[in-house]
Motif scaffolding. Structure first.
Motif, PDB file in Angstrom:
ATOM      1  N   ALA A 149       0.828  -1.205   0.000  1.00 24.28           N
ATOM      2  CA  ALA A 149       0.000   0.000   0.000  1.00 24.28           C
ATOM      3  C   ALA A 149       0.863   1.256   0.000  1.00 24.28           C
ATOM      4  O   ALA A 149       0.552   2.248  -0.675  1.00 24.28           O
ATOM      5  N   ILE A 150       1.958   1.229   0.754  1.00 23.82           N
ATOM      6  CA  ILE A 150       2.869   2.379   0.790  1.00 23.82           C
ATOM      7  C   ILE A 150       3.588   2.522  -0.546  1.00 23.82           C
ATOM      8  O   ILE A 150       3.709   3.633  -1.082  1.00 23.82           O
ATOM      9  N   ARG A 151       4.057   1.405  -1.091  1.00 20.10           N
ATOM     10  CA  ARG A 151       4.758   1.455  -2.388  1.00 20.10           C
ATOM     11  C   ARG A 151       3.862   2.065  -3.470  1.00 20.10           C
ATOM     12  O   ARG A 151       4.305   2.880  -4.277  1.00 20.10           O
ATOM     13  N   PHE A 152       2.596   1.703  -3.462  1.00 18.95           N
ATOM     14  CA  PHE A 152       1.647   2.222  -4.453  1.00 18.95           C
ATOM     15  C   PHE A 152       1.483   3.737  -4.322  1.00 18.95           C
ATOM     16  O   PHE A 152       1.282   4.445  -5.317  1.00 18.95           O
ATOM     17  N   ALA A 153       1.566   4.233  -3.090  1.00 15.22           N
ATOM     18  CA  ALA A 153       1.315   5.655  -2.848  1.00 15.22           C
ATOM     19  C   ALA A 153       2.427   6.557  -3.371  1.00 15.22           C
ATOM     20  O   ALA A 153       2.163   7.711  -3.722  1.00 15.22           O
ATOM     21  N   ILE A 154       3.658   6.070  -3.428  1.00 17.47           N
ATOM     22  CA  ILE A 154       4.775   6.938  -3.788  1.00 17.47           C
ATOM     23  C   ILE A 154       4.615   7.513  -5.197  1.00 17.47           C
ATOM     24  O   ILE A 154       4.639   8.741  -5.368  1.00 17.47           O
ATOM     25  N   PRO A 155       4.413   6.699  -6.237  1.00 21.60           N
ATOM     26  CA  PRO A 155       4.177   7.293  -7.560  1.00 21.60           C
ATOM     27  C   PRO A 155       2.826   7.995  -7.659  1.00 21.60           C
ATOM     28  O   PRO A 155       2.658   8.899  -8.486  1.00 21.60           O
ATOM     29  N   LEU A 156       1.864   7.596  -6.837  1.00 22.59           N
ATOM     30  CA  LEU A 156       0.569   8.271  -6.836  1.00 22.59           C
ATOM     31  C   LEU A 156       0.750   9.743  -6.464  1.00 22.59           C
ATOM     32  O   LEU A 156       0.206  10.636  -7.124  1.00 22.59           O
ATOM     33  N   PHE A 157       1.515   9.999  -5.418  1.00 25.22           N
ATOM     34  CA  PHE A 157       1.821  11.380  -5.051  1.00 25.22           C
ATOM     35  C   PHE A 157       2.662  12.058  -6.130  1.00 25.22           C
ATOM     36  O   PHE A 157       2.485  13.245  -6.408  1.00 25.22           O
ATOM     37  N   GLY A 158       3.563  11.295  -6.731  1.00 28.03           N
ATOM     38  CA  GLY A 158       4.462  11.867  -7.731  1.00 28.03           C
ATOM     39  C   GLY A 158       3.744  12.422  -8.946  1.00 28.03           C
ATOM     40  O   GLY A 158       4.229  13.368  -9.575  1.00 28.03           O
ATOM     41  N   ARG A 159       2.602  11.865  -9.290  1.00 27.48           N
ATOM     42  CA  ARG A 159       1.888  12.332 -10.480  1.00 27.48           C
ATOM     43  C   ARG A 159       0.676  13.202 -10.133  1.00 27.48           C
ATOM     44  O   ARG A 159      -0.170  13.486 -10.988  1.00 27.48           O
TER      45      ARG A 159
END
Length: 294
Positions: free
Chosen positions: A124-134
């Motif tokens: 869940a944390i890994r998914f969030a990193i690029p989510l914030f990035g875009r």
């Protein structure tokens, strides 16, 4: 020379990507990560969903969202379970009016409920990193909010992925659900989940946990958590009353001037170890079936 300098500045601005020029400043980018692992039954999943719907319909929370310096935040909502099972239900949505907030809550209410299998907080944390990035917005703060009823038992170590998120200046708050209902697989309930979330999941300046004492208590916990996040209040003074007796709350850091290193704002000292979910899972499946869950 001054007219020439002004002309050059205008040309440089014009050369920037349109998206970079149009990025609105917002008070908060908030990603809501919701546990739908196998330990959660459809009724419990519905209680979680309804808790968020009611929270975003709460007039107090609406006023808090619109009352910040920029008067707007952006929210994304996704569900997670296994290491590679993350389902984005609502992508980044700008909440800048009562109408926009009401529409977000309605979209959430209308989206079907689903259930998956294992528990990967690290996924869940890994998914969030690029989510914030875009994200198409420019936030003053970036906050990942994770709710769940179990410790990490699939994928990377939760502390490794937490470190990666903190490097990107993403603060992580937690909403552990103290679930005393029987697990469908017979897996024992985790009586120290609040402490696990506090030490192993949350991190970043002013990060905190808000504990739901049961799924029925989830709506109250969501409302209180969202108010703290939107107002950037950090840990509440009465947190020790919410946590189990013996769990000590230590604020993850003060509000620093400048650019603090988010990776420094964690709470060490969880005695069982932050890999306890993986170990408990292996021991359970080996004891019950003589095989590893992998």
């Amino acid at each position: 020379m001054r007219p020439l300098a002004c002309l050059l500045s205008l040309l440089l601005v014009a050369a920037l990507p349109v998206q970079a020029q149009d990025r609105k400043e917002i008070d908060l980018a908030l990603a809501l990560a919701i546990d739908i692992s196998g330990s959660i039954d459809p009724e419990e999943a519905q209680l979680q969903r309804q808790g968020y719907v009611e929270a975003f319909r709460d007039p107090v929370i609406v006023r808090a969202i619109l009352g910040g310096p920029n008067g707007r935040i952006a929210v994304a909502y996704y569900e997670w379970s296994d290491s590679w099972m993350q389902k984005l239900l609502i992508d980044w949505t700008l909440l800048d009016s009562e109408t926009a907030i009401a529409a977000f809550a309605q979209r959430l209410a209308d989206t079907p409920i689903s259930i998956a299998r294992r528990t990967s907080i690290s996924g869940a944390i890994r998914f969030a990193i690029p989510l914030f990035g875009r994200s198409p917005y420019q936030p003053t703060r970036k906050v990942l909010d994770i709710s769940g009823d179990g410790s990490n038992n699939d994928g990377a170590l939760v502390t490794d992925m937490r470190y990666e998120a903190l490097k990107e200046r993403i603060a992580i708050n937690g909403l552990p659900i103290m679930n005393d209902r029987p697990n469908p697989f017979g897996f024992p309930n985790e009586t120290d989940l609040d402490e696990y979330y506090l030490h192993c999941v949350t991190g970043g300046p002013r990060s905190f946990v808000e504990v739901a004492r049961s799924f029925e208590d989830f709506p109250r916990a969501v409302r209180k958590k969202l108010l703290q996040e939107v107002a950037d209040r950090g840990p509440s003074p009465d947190m020790k009353r919410v946590l189990r007796p013996g769990v000590q709350l230590a604020q993850a850091g003060r509000r620093d001037v400048g650019e603090p290193d988010y990776t420094k704002f964690v709470r060490p000292g969880y005695e069982p170890g932050c890999d306890v979910g993986e170990r408990r899972s292996r021991e359970f499946w080996q004891r019950r079936f003589g095989v590893s869950p992998d």
